[in-house]
Scaffold this active site. Structure first.
Site, short mmCIF file in Angstrom:
data_model
loop_
_atom_site.label_atom_id
_atom_site.label_comp_id
_atom_site.label_asym_id
_atom_site.label_seq_id
_atom_site.Cartn_x
_atom_site.Cartn_y
_atom_site.Cartn_z
N ALA A 100 2.10 -72.12 21.45
CA ALA A 100 2.34 -73.56 21.08
C ALA A 100 3.21 -73.63 19.88
O ALA A 100 4.13 -74.49 19.80
CB ALA A 100 1.42 -74.59 21.29
N ALA A 101 2.58 -73.26 18.64
CA ALA A 101 3.24 -73.46 17.31
C ALA A 101 4.39 -72.77 17.22
O ALA A 101 5.30 -73.35 16.76
CB ALA A 101 2.03 -72.96 16.33
N ASP A 118 -1.92 -78.57 22.82
CA ASP A 118 -1.57 -77.49 21.89
C ASP A 118 -0.53 -77.97 21.17
O ASP A 118 -0.35 -78.04 20.04
CB ASP A 118 -1.39 -76.38 22.41
N GLY A 159 -6.67 -67.89 21.11
CA GLY A 159 -6.91 -69.13 21.37
C GLY A 159 -6.70 -70.15 20.26
O GLY A 159 -7.36 -71.24 20.15
N LEU A 160 -5.98 -69.47 19.37
CA LEU A 160 -5.53 -70.64 18.22
C LEU A 160 -4.30 -71.18 18.40
O LEU A 160 -3.79 -71.73 17.44
CB LEU A 160 -5.70 -69.62 17.04
N GLY A 161 -3.58 -71.19 19.67
CA GLY A 161 -2.34 -71.84 20.00
C GLY A 161 -0.98 -71.33 19.16
O GLY A 161 -0.14 -72.07 18.73
N PRO A 199 -3.10 -64.93 14.32
CA PRO A 199 -3.04 -63.73 15.35
C PRO A 199 -2.89 -64.22 16.75
O PRO A 199 -3.03 -65.36 17.32
CB PRO A 199 -4.66 -63.29 15.37
O1 PMV Z 1 -6.50 -70.50 24.49
P1 PMV Z 1 -5.14 -71.62 24.08
O2 PMV Z 1 -4.95 -71.86 22.74
O3 PMV Z 1 -3.93 -70.94 25.29
O4 PMV Z 1 -5.68 -73.02 24.78
C1 PMV Z 1 -5.78 -73.09 25.93
C2 PMV Z 1 -6.38 -74.44 26.25
C3 PMV Z 1 -6.57 -75.01 27.68
O5 PMV Z 1 -7.41 -76.24 27.88
C4 PMV Z 1 -7.51 -74.00 28.48
C5 PMV Z 1 -5.38 -75.20 28.55
C6 PMV Z 1 -4.53 -76.24 28.28
O6 PMV Z 1 -3.29 -76.44 28.49
O7 PMV Z 1 -4.94 -77.28 27.59
#
Ligand code: PMV
Length: 329
Positions: A119-120, A161, A114-116, A110
């Site tokens: 980035a993936a 990530d 916050g599961l990246g 999803p």
């Molecule tokens: O929520 P996400 O999956 O985009 O993770 C962000 C992680 C942070 O530490 C808040 C930002 C980063 O670039 O590491």
């Protein structure tokens, strides 16, 4: 090669989110939920359109050297697709190519919780496009390009990530030296993810923490120091398989994240549900402000129980395992 394929895993941050942006360490794990990408060269040689479609309901085309046309996903589409477009253009430039490319993304992750997923998607897209020109693209190179592309979304990205999605496993990430070390655990980790159902913008949350840091310099430094020590203690506990200790450190990390203002009342409620259901520890994972939380269960059986307790409370929840492969082409 007429079709390039790649897939890359999503991730959870076990310790150190936000502070990792300020040179502190973080511990991350890639999880067994993947994003798969197919890349094709467009037939018409004169057409340099880059068309990207994702099954999360977002699609768009970049024509005439970069003009964006939304196909699906409304006003959000451009923000989601821009880093991918940037990434594709960079791969083409490094291979001295200028041609039209079609990208199809299939996501088991999803978005914006916050599961990246972004980035993936970047990692898999870069590898899929590069594999049109070269078999088995170098992971180092893919990761470097993905971090560059991710910084289109938020300039201060730590790159963590992209590292974990490219290389897989459980890693200790040193954001100062941009080095990471794989951690071997003394057993198997049972993790549960629960989503608040509230989407977040990583960029906004990172900017909010920057403001907090500017206004509360001394407090921020002491919280960052503690978050950094927690990471160190957690690395030792993970290697030793001391899950009770890891759980306690997760709870402590969550309090620090609350203090810098990135938790959310639904995340706090989920953490409490997990704790009452017997979790060893729980905290937000990733940027927060909604998003997801992770809970550590003592074993698989308890993980299943925690996930079903969360679902009974009306939230989406699933168990995750650690992915050891990272990017696959
Ligand atoms: O929520 P996400 O999956 O985009 O993770 C962000 C992680 C942070 O530490 C808040 C930002 C980063 O670039 O590491």
């Amino acid at each position: 090669m007429t079709e390039g394929k790649a897939s890359a895993p999503a991730k959870v941050i076990l310790f150190g989110e936000h502070f990792v942006v300020y040179g502190k360490p973080a511990i991350l794990a890639s999880i067994d939920k993947r994003i798969s990408v197919k890349a094709r060269i467009r037939r018409d040689e004169d057409d340099d359109t880059i068309a990207i479609r994702s099954d999360i309901g977002v699609a768009g085309q970049y024509c005439n050297g970069g003009e964006f046309r939304m196909v699906e996903g409304g006003s959000e589409a451009k923000a989601v697709l821009d880093p991918l477009y940037y990434a594709i253009k960079r791969v083409l430039a490094t291979r001295n190519k200028n041609m039209g490319i079609e990208i199809d993304i299939c996501s088991k992750v999803p978005p914006a919780i916050g599961l990246g997923s972004s980035a993936a998607s970047c990692v898999a897209t870069i590898a899929a496009v590069d594999s049109l020109f070269k078999r088995n693209p170098s992971k180092q190179n893919v990761c470097k390009l993905a971090i560059e592309a991710e910084s289109c979304i938020h300039k201060r990205t730590s790159g963590a990530d992209c590292y974990v999605s490219t290389f897989g496993g459980l890693i200790n990430y040193d954001s100062m030296s941009k080095a990471f070390k794989k951690l071997e655990t003394g057993g198997s980790i049972s993790l549960v993810v629960a989503s608040t159902g509230v989407n977040h913008s990583t960029g906004h949350l990172v900017a909010g923490v920057k403001r907090f840091r500017e206004r509360n310099q001394i407090l921020f430094e002491s919280l960052a120091k503690r978050a950094s020590d927690i990471c160190l203690e957690a690395s030792i506990a993970l290697t030793a398989g001391n899950y009770e200790k890891i759980g306690k450190l997760m709870d402590e990390n969550q309090i620090i994240l609350q203090e810098i203002g990135v938790s959310h009342y639904k995340a706090d409620e989920l953490v409490e549900i997990c704790s009452k259901a017997g979790a060893l520890g729980a905290k937000i994972t990733g940027a927060g402000g909604g998003g997801s939380i992770i809970a550590l269960a003592k074993d698989k059986e308890q993980g299943t129980k925690i996930a079903s307790t969360i679902r009974a409370a009306g939230y989406q929840s699933f168990e995750v395992g650690i992915d050891n492969n990272g990017l696959v082409t």
